[in-house]
Design a protein around this motif. Structure first.
Motif, short mmCIF file in Angstrom:
data_model
loop_
_atom_site.label_atom_id
_atom_site.label_comp_id
_atom_site.label_asym_id
_atom_site.label_seq_id
_atom_site.Cartn_x
_atom_site.Cartn_y
_atom_site.Cartn_z
N THR A 21 -5.33 -2.70 11.84
CA THR A 21 -4.78 -1.54 11.12
C THR A 21 -4.53 -1.87 9.66
N LEU A 22 -4.00 -3.07 9.42
CA LEU A 22 -3.70 -3.49 8.05
C LEU A 22 -4.98 -3.67 7.25
N GLU B 200 -7.84 -2.17 7.74
CA GLU B 200 -8.40 -0.85 7.48
C GLU B 200 -7.66 -0.15 6.35
N SER B 201 -6.34 -0.38 6.26
CA SER B 201 -5.55 0.22 5.18
C SER B 201 -5.97 -0.35 3.82
N LEU C 3 -9.54 1.24 2.73
CA LEU C 3 -9.70 2.69 2.67
C LEU C 3 -10.58 3.08 1.49
N ARG D 22 -2.38 2.57 -3.10
CA ARG D 22 -1.73 2.81 -1.82
C ARG D 22 -0.67 1.72 -1.57
N ILE E 228 1.52 0.04 1.33
CA ILE E 228 1.48 -0.14 2.79
C ILE E 228 2.73 -0.90 3.21
N ARG F 185 -3.92 -2.12 -3.99
CA ARG F 185 -3.07 -2.04 -2.81
C ARG F 185 -1.81 -2.89 -3.00
N GLY G 284 0.69 7.26 7.21
CA GLY G 284 -0.51 6.60 7.71
C GLY G 284 -0.64 5.17 7.25
N CYS G 285 0.30 4.74 6.37
CA CYS G 285 0.28 3.36 5.87
C CYS G 285 1.56 2.62 6.24
#
Length: 761
Positions: free
Chosen positions: A193-194, A196-197, A200, A206, A208, A319, A336-337
């Motif tokens: 998940t991390l 993919e963040s 993006l 972004r 996170i 990021r 979503g983050c």
């Protein structure tokens, strides 16, 4: 934490020397006493004020020590002496308040003076004055002692504060983020998940958030990503910054600039830049590059917002990853983050243990002979002990940790603190009730170990567990939690110092603790003996003048001695699932009671209406005007008519209600401004609850009506006014189990059936 003990006694002295208290004490000062002590007694208020002023200076000095990081064995020893003296003074203040309160109580019972022999008083004003004078002298000596054996702080000698991370190595695992990939367990999903963040397609900046309780591996997870060259190489520059609670923004920006510039500092002199120059230089660099910045262990949302001011959104896909325990901080990240870490499941926890404990065995297999031992270790590391919200809050209040704030009740203030601890991920919510309020919690093992370590060091509390032999408990410990007791406690605990005694070992015979608890621990404020095989309470319980919390749930206690009526400070009395339903005459003297919880289980199958018995109302129960919880009490004509006096009630469970009680019950309930939970149970299946006139000034959260209801109940003023605001409604009545019978008809096999059920309305 030494300043906590000092602050606590400062607060108590302030109450003791307040005008109203001293007004009550004046007659005591005028009473006959030995000539040589007259002056000492009359000087007691002055002495107490002097002690308070000296302690205020000491408290400020302790704060300065903490802020500036002054250390040393001499200073630590001096702090221990301060703490001990503060504890001694706390005892003196409690004695003084007891004597004053007892004198006030005697005045209200002036007619009861014809006694054959006057009992010996627990404390005398002479003794209290003597102790206070000695403490005052010792405080002066403490100040001189510090001057004699330490260099003045003004000399500029500075010893850096011990780094928490280095202390952590002594007693806490998991401080090192440098962990091999093959040692990482249970992070695959969160790692993906991390990643993919970070990848993006969105090119905007972004933020996170990786958040959760301490010890779950937030920093470990992020570090695993950060050291991955394939991922980090996608960014032109990167920086890892540790943000502590005491970090200054200038230092953060300075370190950020150094990290981003790396070896190629291009002549940037970060050391000599002011805040404005640092911000300008950072903005200049970040405007041109795709950057990755890690902000590790962020505690304050305000700090993150301040840091974000220099984080330029350059449209290059930069990021920022933050790790935090605080929900408020994590909420700043975009939807979503946000990645919330949870504890490992049993399987992953076992794999991690085996990899750490058996690094050299094939496939890290645990030897069969050590399997059970290993499982015990893994289980010890879980969030297993469940803490009930209500119980914890009542314990806090009994200890005096909660201060009144405006018109809020102590319980509301305490619940606010509890919510804050959850938001900071210091404790974990296990379950919430149907109103979304915290119902029960648990504590992460690392935090628990840290709390135990610090509490023992500060003589705040200690844990008694003699599973592996004799345990030596510090003689200065004010609180003791008994986890396991296979032998006599008396030999290792000084009972005269105890303020709290919590028994978690339900197999412990009370004989091993009863003597010193009830005979020598006269300053006890909290006594938790739930589940112990107790049948009788010693008469000496009345000597526990300071007792505020007494819990005897799930014991076999059948009656209280008359001396229970001396516990004038008692706030919480819990007797759930016991044999005791009647109290001795004079129990209504306990005016400070806030929670009275009494009921006896008679049918564990819960197949009948009255499968538990409730408290028989005693004379004067309606005069306990500080009561907030009353569960459960039987309805009588006299009690129901005077129930409206208990205007502070928030939770009421009234049972054995007859139809003839209902009109007066509705009238009494209409006077209750704070009631949020109401349980009404009919005496039997034939009695009808006539609640057509039920009206309450405010909405309820929960309403339970057990019994036959009159036809107009659901059209009563309460339902027409507040019905839509109810969160939970339970309607139950006695009906036949035979499908052919109509509700209310008799049957050879009756049962309770839910008409409305429990749920959201």
């Amino acid at each position: 934490m030494a300043e906590i003990a000092v602050l606590f006694v400062i607060k108590k002295i302030g109450i003791a020397v307040a005008g109203d208290t001293l007004k009550l004490a004046i007659p005591l000062f005028a009473k006959k006493t030995e000539l040589k002590k007259v002056e000492l007694v009359t000087a007691l208020p002055v002495n107490m004020r002097q002690i308070k002023k000296e302690l205020e200076i000491i408290n400020a000095f302790l704060k300065e020590l903490g802020m500036n990081g002054y250390k040393g064995e001499v200073v630590e020893t001096w702090i221990r002496q301060v703490r001990r003296l503060a504890h001694d003074m706390e005892d003196v203040v409690d004695e003084f308040m007891y004597v004053v309160g007892k004198n006030k109580h005697k005045k209200s019972w002036a007619c009861v003076k014809k006694i054959i022999k006057k009992p010996k008083p627990l404390f005398s004003l002479d003794e209290i004055a003597t102790k206070a004078d000695m403490i005052n002298t010792e405080l002066v000596e403490l100040s001189k002692r510090l001057d004699r054996w330490t260099r003045p702080l003004s000399s500029g000698i500075y010893v850096p504060p011990t780094n928490y991370n280095s202390e952590q190595q002594l007693y806490l695992p998991g401080y090192d983020y440098s962990i091999n990939d093959n040692e990482l367990v249970g992070i695959d999903k969160n790692r993906q998940t991390l990643i993919e963040s970070l990848r993006l397609e969105d090119c905007s900046l972004r933020i996170i958030a990786v958040w959760g309780m301490g010890g779950l591996g937030k920093s470990t997870l992020v570090n695993d990503i950060y050291k991955n060259e394939a991922i980090v190489s996608n960014f032109n520059c990167h920086a890892w910054l540790c943000i502590s609670q005491s970090s200054k923004m200038h230092d953060i920006w300075q370190n950020m600039l150094k990290e981003l510039c790396g070896e190629d500092n291009r002549g940037v002199d970060a050391e000599n830049m002011n805040n404005r120059e640092l911000r300008l230089e950072l903005a200049k660099i970040l405007r041109q590059k795709r950057y990755l910045i890690i902000l590790d262990d962020v505690w304050l949302a305000a700090d993150l917002l301040k840091i974000r001011e220099v984080l330029v959104d350059n449209g290059l896909g930069s990021r920022v990853i933050i790790t935090t325990r605080i929900e408020e901080v994590a909420s700043i990240a975009e939807d979503g983050c946000k990645i919330r870490l949870e504890p490992l499941n049993n399987h992953d926890a076992w794999l991690l243990f085996c990899r750490k404990a058996f690094p050299k065995t094939e496939n890290h297999m645990c030897p069969p002979e050590l399997h059970q031992c290993g499982m015990d270790i893994v289980n010890k590391c879980g969030e297993d002990y469940i803490i009930q919200r209500k119980r914890l809050i009542r314990l806090w209040i009994a200890e005096g940790f909660i201060e009144q704030k405006g018109t809020c009740s102590l319980e509301d203030v305490a619940e606010g603190y509890l919510t804050e601890l959850v938001r900071r991920s210091m404790i974990q919510v296990v379950a919430r009730n149907s109103f979304n309020r915290i119902q029960c919690l648990r504590m992460h093992d690392i935090l628990r170990e840290l709390a135990i370590f610090q509490s023992k060091k500060e003589s705040f509390s200690t844990v008694y567990d003699d599973t592996h032999g004799v345990v030596q408990v510090g003689s200065d410990s004010r609180r003791v939690s008994v986890l396991q007791c296979n032998s006599e406690i008396r030999s290792t605990v000084d009972p005269s110092r105890l303020r709290t005694f919590l028994a978690f070992d339900t197999s412990m015979a009370l004989s091993s603790a009863s003597y010193f608890i009830f005979s020598e621990s006269k300053y006890l404020a909290v006594l938790e003996l739930s589940g112990l095989p107790i049948e009788t309470i010693p008469y000496s319980v009345g000597e526990l003048f300071n007792l505020r919390y007494l819990c005897l749930n799930d014991t076999n206690v059948k009656e209280f001695p008359k001396s229970i009526t001396k516990l004038l400070n008692l706030q919480t009395l819990s007797l759930e699932r016991t044999q005791l339903l009647n109290f001795p005459r004079g129990f209504s003297n306990l005016k400070k009671l806030r929670h009275l919880l009494v009921w006896k289980l008679v049918d564990a199958t819960y197949k009948s209406l009255n499968n538990w018995e409730s408290l028989e109302p005693f004379e004067g129960l309606w005069n306990l005007k500080e009561l907030q919880s009353l569960c459960e009490v039987r309805a009588t004509r006299d009690f129901v008519s005077k129930l409206g006096n208990l205007s502070q009630l928030r939770s009421l469970c009234i049972t054995y209600v007859r139809s003839s009680h209902c009109a007066q019950l509705c009238n009494s309930l209409s006077k209750m401004q704070h009631l949020t939970r109401l349980h009404i149970r009919a005496m039997n299946e034939d009695e009808v609850l006539l609640l057509d006139d039920l009206m309450l000034p405010n909405p309820l959260e929960k309403l339970d009506l057990l019994g036959q209801l009159s036809k107009g109940t659901l059209e009563s003023p309460f339902f027409t006014t507040h019905g839509n605001e109810l969160l939970q409604l339970e309607l139950s009545r006695w009906v036949s189990a035979e499908p052919a019978n109509l509700p209310g008809e008799s049957s050879t096999n009756p049962q309770w059936r839910m008409l409305g059920g429990s749920g959201w309305i």
